[in-house]
Enzyme design. Structure first.
Site, PDB file in Angstrom:
ATOM      1  N   ARG A  57       0.825  -1.212   0.000  1.00  0.00           N
ATOM      2  CA  ARG A  57       0.000   0.000   0.000  1.00  0.00           C
ATOM      3  C   ARG A  57       0.860   1.265   0.000  1.00  0.00           C
ATOM      4  NH1 ARG A  57      -1.986   1.513   4.408  1.00  0.00           N
ATOM      5  NH2 ARG A  57      -2.393  -0.587   5.200  1.00  0.00           N
ATOM      6  N   TYR A 110     -15.606  18.335 -14.206  1.00  0.00           N
ATOM      7  CA  TYR A 110     -15.941  16.925 -14.348  1.00  0.00           C
ATOM      8  C   TYR A 110     -16.968  16.565 -13.270  1.00  0.00           C
ATOM      9  CZ  TYR A 110     -15.678  11.922 -14.256  1.00  0.00           C
ATOM     10  OH  TYR A 110     -16.020  10.599 -14.271  1.00  0.00           O
ATOM     11  N   ASP A 186      -7.026  20.022 -13.445  1.00  0.00           N
ATOM     12  CA  ASP A 186      -7.345  18.746 -14.079  1.00  0.00           C
ATOM     13  C   ASP A 186      -6.976  18.872 -15.559  1.00  0.00           C
ATOM     14  OD1 ASP A 186      -8.560  16.566 -15.331  1.00  0.00           O
ATOM     15  OD2 ASP A 186     -10.234  16.514 -13.920  1.00  0.00           O
ATOM     16  N   LYS A 211      -8.040   7.982 -19.382  1.00  0.00           N
ATOM     17  CA  LYS A 211      -8.425   8.568 -20.657  1.00  0.00           C
ATOM     18  C   LYS A 211      -7.237   8.525 -21.639  1.00  0.00           C
ATOM     19  CE  LYS A 211     -12.180   9.170 -18.327  1.00  0.00           C
ATOM     20  NZ  LYS A 211     -12.470  10.378 -17.581  1.00  0.00           N
TER      21      LYS A 211
HETATM   22  C1  LIG Z   1     -12.870  10.727 -16.276  1.00  0.00           C
HETATM   23  C2  LIG Z   1     -12.444  12.002 -15.669  1.00  0.00           C
HETATM   24  C3  LIG Z   1     -12.139  12.085 -14.304  1.00  0.00           C
HETATM   25  C4  LIG Z   1     -12.313  10.919 -13.352  1.00  0.00           C
HETATM   26  O1  LIG Z   1     -11.413   9.899 -13.618  1.00  0.00           O
HETATM   27  P1  LIG Z   1     -11.691   8.330 -13.377  1.00  0.00           P
HETATM   28  O2  LIG Z   1     -10.446   7.710 -13.850  1.00  0.00           O
HETATM   29  O3  LIG Z   1     -12.917   7.975 -14.163  1.00  0.00           O
HETATM   30  O4  LIG Z   1     -11.937   8.162 -11.909  1.00  0.00           O
HETATM   31  C5  LIG Z   1     -11.709  13.310 -13.816  1.00  0.00           C
HETATM   32  N1  LIG Z   1     -11.589  14.393 -14.616  1.00  0.00           N
HETATM   33  C6  LIG Z   1     -11.889  14.345 -15.921  1.00  0.00           C
HETATM   34  C7  LIG Z   1     -11.745  15.561 -16.756  1.00  0.00           C
HETATM   35  C8  LIG Z   1     -12.317  13.147 -16.494  1.00  0.00           C
HETATM   36  O5  LIG Z   1     -12.621  13.123 -17.800  1.00  0.00           O
END
Ligand SMILES: *Cc1c(COP(=O)(O)O)cnc(C)c1O
Length: 390
Positions: A57, A110, A186, A211
């Protein structure tokens, strides 16, 4: 024992870094790719000290090359931190807002990040001020508090999901610094190849590695990257204690996917521009949201802070929700699915999610442009637009 992946000459271009970063040391007969280490514990005697692997962990050798590569791509001075998902990374970043503090967040953040912030603020942990992130005056007023408490954290996302509003990152980071707020950006939509938030003044960069970085819609993973020692230490502690750690196989898959990031981004960005132009003059489309169009309100700002415009675009379909659903139903190549950033093109009507803000139009479709042939992508859209208009 060294946890350091091999280093390579400085000042390689980013499209080389995605290939070269995080490779094992070059020794005779060494593996070219880092191995997956499946162990929940590590041999240890005597006192456990900082930097020991100790337990699964706290660390895993499979994380290291990915964390080194992400740090190098974002231009950070310290290794990144991978998390079990983008939202686990969001959770760790939000933990930096002090109890009783103030968080400023785009109203079109998001959705998962927004829901988490709303729930935490609903419990009384901190005050949440949502803003139009494209409007500097609105954001700066929320940061200073206009007589109320100033902000402790500014959350940035640019372009936003799904409205594709472009935030003025340089100005907003400076304004946040002036009131002593931590800035988290982000950067999922842009990837470090298109936008470098740390250089623009952000303290922390967040990725849903799920992504573009992993890029194949087969792994869920997140990351935080910072050059600030104290912040990194706190975030690492959060990961170790709350347990939102990456599985070794996921970390390995993400690094494997990252190797082709530059090619994927180049192709999908070029196709997104082409598709946006064609959709913009199509009768079946009321509006195209895409900072790559000259007419888009975020175009000049995007040009000033991005290398390209990303490969997400949104359309508002003529004929409302019914026509939008009909369009999605008529597609043969584009896959109707949530998520984005994979090699395959995906499309989704965002308001099918109950949590999506009501300010997102019901007829809005979000298109994640993949790496297929652009004419095939266009032909499929064109026939589905025709079918939806009937
Ligand atoms: C998908 C996404 C997230 C969340 O990520 P996960 O891997 O699905 O937990 C956060 N910010 C943006 C812009 C996203 O497209």
């Amino acid at each position: 024992m060294s946890h350091e992946p091999s280093s390579h000459p400085d000042q390689l271009s980013p499209d080389t870094v995605v290939v070269a970063a995080g490779r094992p040391a070059r020794e005779h007969d060494a593996a070219v790719n880092p191995p997956i280490v499946l162990s929940s514990t590590y041999v240890g005697t005597g006192e456990v000290v900082d930097g020991d692997r100790a337990y699964g962990r706290y660390s895993n050798p499979t994380w290291d090359p990915l964390e080194a590569a992400l740090s190098e791509l974002e231009g950070a001075a310290l290794p990144g931190l991978v998390f079990s998902s983008g939202l686990a990374a969001v959770s760790a970043a939000l933990s930096l807002v002090p109890v009783g503090g103030v968080l400023v967040m785009p109203r079109h953040s998001y959705q998962g990040a927004l829901v988490m912030a709303q729930e935490q603020s609903g419990k009384g942990l901190f005050a949440l001020r949502t803003v139009d992130i494209a409007n500097n005056d609105d954001v700066i007023a929320a940061l200073t508090g206009a007589g109320e408490k100033a902000a402790d954290m500014l959350w940035l996302e640019s372009p936003t999901n799904p409205m594709l509003e472009v935030a003025d990152l340089r100005v907003l980071c400076r304004s946040a610094k002036a009131v002593g707020a931590i800035v988290v950006t982000d950067n999922t939509f842009s990837t470090p190849l298109v936008q470098k938030p740390l250089e623009l003044g952000s303290d922390i960069v967040l990725h849903s590695v799920t992504k573009y970085l992993a890029g194949h819609s087969d792994v869920v993973l997140g990351a935080l990257i910072t050059s600030d020692e104290t912040l990194r230490h706190t975030l690492l502690h959060h990961r170790s204690i709350h347990g939102g750690i990456a599985g070794p196989f996921e970390a390995w898959l993400a690094l494997r996917g990252l190797r082709t990031l530059a090619l994927r981004v180049e192709r999908s960005q070029a196709s997104a521009v082409e598709l946006a132009r064609r959709l913009d003059v199509h009768d079946g489309v009321e509006k195209v949201l895409f900072p790559g169009l000259d007419s888009d309100p975020g175009h000049e700002r995007a040009k000033a802070q991005m290398q390209g415009f990303g490969s997400i675009l949104c359309i508002e379909v003529a004929g409302g929700e019914t026509a939008a659903d009909a369009l999605v139903g008529a597609l043969r190549l584009w896959t109707p699915a949530t998520s984005l950033g994979g090699v395959e093109s995906l499309i989704e009507r965002r308001r099918r999610h109950a949590n999506e803000p009501a300010s997102v139009p019901v007829n809005l479709l979000r298109l994640s442009v993949g790496i297929e042939n652009v004419e095939d992508l266009w032909n499929d859209l064109a026939q589905a637009l025709d079918a939806a208009a009937r």
